[in-house]
Design a protein around this motif. Structure first.
Motif, short mmCIF file in Angstrom:
data_model
loop_
_atom_site.label_atom_id
_atom_site.label_comp_id
_atom_site.label_asym_id
_atom_site.label_seq_id
_atom_site.Cartn_x
_atom_site.Cartn_y
_atom_site.Cartn_z
N ARG A 16 0.83 -1.21 0.00
CA ARG A 16 0.00 0.00 0.00
C ARG A 16 0.86 1.26 0.00
O ARG A 16 0.56 2.23 -0.66
N ILE A 17 1.95 1.23 0.76
CA ILE A 17 2.85 2.38 0.89
C ILE A 17 4.25 1.94 0.43
O ILE A 17 4.72 0.87 0.80
N ASP A 29 11.98 -3.80 -9.38
CA ASP A 29 10.81 -4.04 -10.23
C ASP A 29 9.73 -4.61 -9.34
O ASP A 29 9.97 -5.58 -8.61
N LEU A 30 8.54 -4.01 -9.37
CA LEU A 30 7.39 -4.50 -8.60
C LEU A 30 6.32 -4.99 -9.57
O LEU A 30 5.99 -4.29 -10.51
N GLN A 31 5.81 -6.18 -9.31
CA GLN A 31 4.67 -6.70 -10.06
C GLN A 31 3.66 -7.20 -9.04
O GLN A 31 4.03 -7.86 -8.07
N GLY A 32 2.41 -6.87 -9.30
CA GLY A 32 1.38 -7.33 -8.39
C GLY A 32 0.02 -6.82 -8.82
O GLY A 32 -0.16 -6.34 -9.93
N VAL A 33 -0.92 -6.94 -7.90
CA VAL A 33 -2.29 -6.56 -8.20
C VAL A 33 -2.83 -5.59 -7.15
O VAL A 33 -2.37 -5.58 -6.01
N GLN A 122 9.00 10.98 2.07
CA GLN A 122 9.70 9.76 1.66
C GLN A 122 8.75 8.67 1.21
O GLN A 122 9.12 7.80 0.44
N HIS A 123 7.53 8.69 1.70
CA HIS A 123 6.56 7.62 1.42
C HIS A 123 5.53 8.06 0.39
O HIS A 123 5.21 9.24 0.29
N LEU A 124 5.02 7.10 -0.33
CA LEU A 124 3.99 7.34 -1.33
C LEU A 124 2.94 6.24 -1.24
O LEU A 124 3.29 5.05 -1.20
#
Length: 127
Positions: A16-17, A29-33, A122-124
């Motif tokens: 989430r963050i 690299d991030l992959q997900g749903v 720093q967080h998104l």
């Protein structure tokens, strides 16, 4: 209904963050749903919020040293046809090409092929 089919690619939920600057330095690299039910702005146009958005993100620096997030988002949503008022499945596929900036001045100086992502900390929140 339209005959689009979204083949499953990823099944892991995305965090989430995130800390985008840290991910850029690590070239992650991030992959997900992401569940469609989490996308509040889309809920007003969807008939059914069941389903997922498949997300693939690459964090890197380009040749000019600009911190970037590139990737794709893919999903199918069920909407009401504005002509016949019957359900229609709509395939959505989008590409991301973001340049991470820390201020308005940096956003103005960003090359036009990047959309600015102005970080306030720093967080998104990814969603």
């Amino acid at each position: 209904m339209c005959a689009y089919y979204l083949a499953p690619m990823f099944s892991t939920p995305l965090p989430r963050i995130i800390e985008p600057l840290k991910l850029v330095e690590q070239r992650v690299d991030l992959q997900g749903v992401i569940e469609l039910s989490q996308l509040k702005r889309l809920q007003g146009v969807m008939i059914d919020v069941a389903g997922e958005v498949q997300v693939s993100l690459q964090f890197a620096k380009d040749e000019e040293g600009i911190r970037t997030i590139t990737g794709t988002v893919i999903t199918d949503i069920l909407m009401e046809c504005q002509r016949c008022l019957r359900p229609v499945r709509v395939h959505i596929e989008g590409n991301l090409n973001l340049g991470i900036v820390l201020g308005e001045e940096s956003a103005r100086n960003l090359p036009s092929y990047y959309d600015p992502l102005l970080l306030g900390g720093q967080h998104l929140e990814l969603i």
